[in-house]
Enzyme design. Structure first.
Site, PDB file in Angstrom:
ATOM      1  N   HIS A  98       0.836  -1.288  -0.151  1.00 38.72           N
ATOM      2  CA  HIS A  98       0.202  -0.073  -0.002  1.00 38.72           C
ATOM      3  C   HIS A  98       0.899   1.244  -0.050  1.00 38.72           C
ATOM      4  O   HIS A  98       1.975   1.156   0.498  1.00 38.72           O
ATOM      5  CB  HIS A  98      -1.024  -0.040   1.161  1.00 38.72           C
ATOM      6  CG  HIS A  98      -0.264  -0.211   2.570  1.00 38.72           C
ATOM      7  ND1 HIS A  98       0.255  -1.339   3.073  1.00 38.72           N
ATOM      8  CD2 HIS A  98       0.197   0.735   3.703  1.00 38.72           C
ATOM      9  CE1 HIS A  98       0.703  -1.198   4.274  1.00 38.72           C
ATOM     10  NE2 HIS A  98       0.748   0.103   4.475  1.00 38.72           N
ATOM     11  N   HIS A 100       1.006   5.136   1.034  1.00 41.79           N
ATOM     12  CA  HIS A 100       0.227   6.432   1.939  1.00 41.79           C
ATOM     13  C   HIS A 100       0.382   7.640   1.146  1.00 41.79           C
ATOM     14  O   HIS A 100       1.258   8.223   0.579  1.00 41.79           O
ATOM     15  CB  HIS A 100       1.214   6.561   3.010  1.00 41.79           C
ATOM     16  CG  HIS A 100       1.214   5.416   4.086  1.00 41.79           C
ATOM     17  ND1 HIS A 100      -0.013   5.218   5.214  1.00 41.79           N
ATOM     18  CD2 HIS A 100       1.826   3.972   4.096  1.00 41.79           C
ATOM     19  CE1 HIS A 100       0.584   4.098   5.731  1.00 41.79           C
ATOM     20  NE2 HIS A 100       1.459   3.583   5.126  1.00 41.79           N
TER      21      HIS A 100
HETATM   22  P1  AMP Z   1       2.085   0.597   7.165  1.00 36.80           P
HETATM   23  O1  AMP Z   1       2.955   0.759   8.549  1.00 36.80           O
HETATM   24  O2  AMP Z   1       2.420   1.152   6.241  1.00 36.80           O
HETATM   25  O3  AMP Z   1       1.880  -1.252   7.178  1.00 36.80           O
HETATM   26  O4  AMP Z   1       0.559   1.154   7.765  1.00 36.80           O
HETATM   27  C1  AMP Z   1      -0.412   0.359   7.624  1.00 36.80           C
HETATM   28  C2  AMP Z   1      -1.599   1.516   7.778  1.00 36.80           C
HETATM   29  O5  AMP Z   1      -2.916   0.817   7.700  1.00 36.80           O
HETATM   30  C3  AMP Z   1      -1.673   2.253   8.789  1.00 36.80           C
HETATM   31  O6  AMP Z   1      -1.468   3.703   8.666  1.00 36.80           O
HETATM   32  C4  AMP Z   1      -3.094   1.898   9.729  1.00 36.80           C
HETATM   33  O7  AMP Z   1      -3.793   3.124  10.241  1.00 36.80           O
HETATM   34  C5  AMP Z   1      -3.791   1.461   8.221  1.00 36.80           C
HETATM   35  N1  AMP Z   1      -4.969   0.621   8.626  1.00 36.80           N
HETATM   36  C6  AMP Z   1      -4.878  -0.416   9.188  1.00 36.80           C
HETATM   37  N2  AMP Z   1      -6.139  -1.180   9.181  1.00 36.80           N
HETATM   38  C7  AMP Z   1      -6.922  -0.279   8.504  1.00 36.80           C
HETATM   39  C8  AMP Z   1      -8.428  -0.360   8.175  1.00 36.80           C
HETATM   40  N3  AMP Z   1      -9.249  -1.311   8.375  1.00 36.80           N
HETATM   41  N4  AMP Z   1      -8.902   0.623   7.278  1.00 36.80           N
HETATM   42  C9  AMP Z   1      -8.092   1.683   6.825  1.00 36.80           C
HETATM   43  N5  AMP Z   1      -6.788   1.728   7.463  1.00 36.80           N
HETATM   44  C10 AMP Z   1      -6.105   0.790   7.935  1.00 36.80           C
END
Ligand code: AMP
Ligand code: ZN
Length: 134
Positions: A98, A100
């Site tokens: 993903h 950001h």
């Molecule tokens: P990362 O550290 O790049 O793996 O970030 C994962 C991101 O996913 C974090 O910013 C979380 O807040 C976000 N996240 C986790 N679960 C969900 C969800 N169900 N819906 C939207 N964002 C999510």
């Protein structure tokens, strides 16, 4: 294996606040935003990180990331950070690739990295090692 939460979102088994969708890519709001509008852009097929994604899909995700970033600017953000955590050591928590898209307003308490100094010829050595792998 732990079920992938982003795959569940894609299948509609978990809710999300969707802002964009096409055949290959989904974009939805992060539940814990750096600032309101913080968006995640993901491939609909499960890949762990950028490293196992086909180049063409990396391109599609990047194009959507730019579209979302442009839209975020148009609704009033002063700048946008675009970032991707790949691997646990890089802070990745959700192991479905993903990107950001983070709206920024200058002094908004979100901090990025602090640069280190290179030792001796380390800079040249690391550049040569990277070049040799490209
Ligand atoms: P990362 O550290 O790049 O793996 O970030 C994962 C991101 O996913 C974090 O910013 C979380 O807040 C976000 N996240 C986790 N679960 C969900 C969800 N169900 N819906 C939207 N964002 C999510
Ligand atoms: Zn997944």
């Amino acid at each position: 294996m732990t079920p992938c939460i982003f795959c569940k979102i894609i299948k509609g088994e978990l809710p999300c606040t969707k802002v964009y969708e096409d055949a290959d890519v989904l974009a939805f709001l992060d539940i814990k935003p750096v600032n309101p509008g913080h968006t995640l852009v993901i491939p609909k097929r499960h890949y762990v990180s950028i490293h196992d994604m086909p180049d063409e899909l990396v391109g599609k995700v990047a194009i959507v990331a730019k579209k979302v970033a442009d839209a975020i600017l148009r609704i009033g953000s002063k700048g946008v950070n675009i970032g991707m955590n790949n691997g646990e050591a890089a802070g990745q928590v959700v192991f479905h690739a993903h990107v950001h898209i983070m709206p920024r307003y200058g002094k908004d308490k979100f901090s990025l990295w602090v640069g280190k100094e290179y030792d001796g010829n380390e800079r040249q050595v690391v550049a040569e090692r990277i070049k040799a792998e490209l």
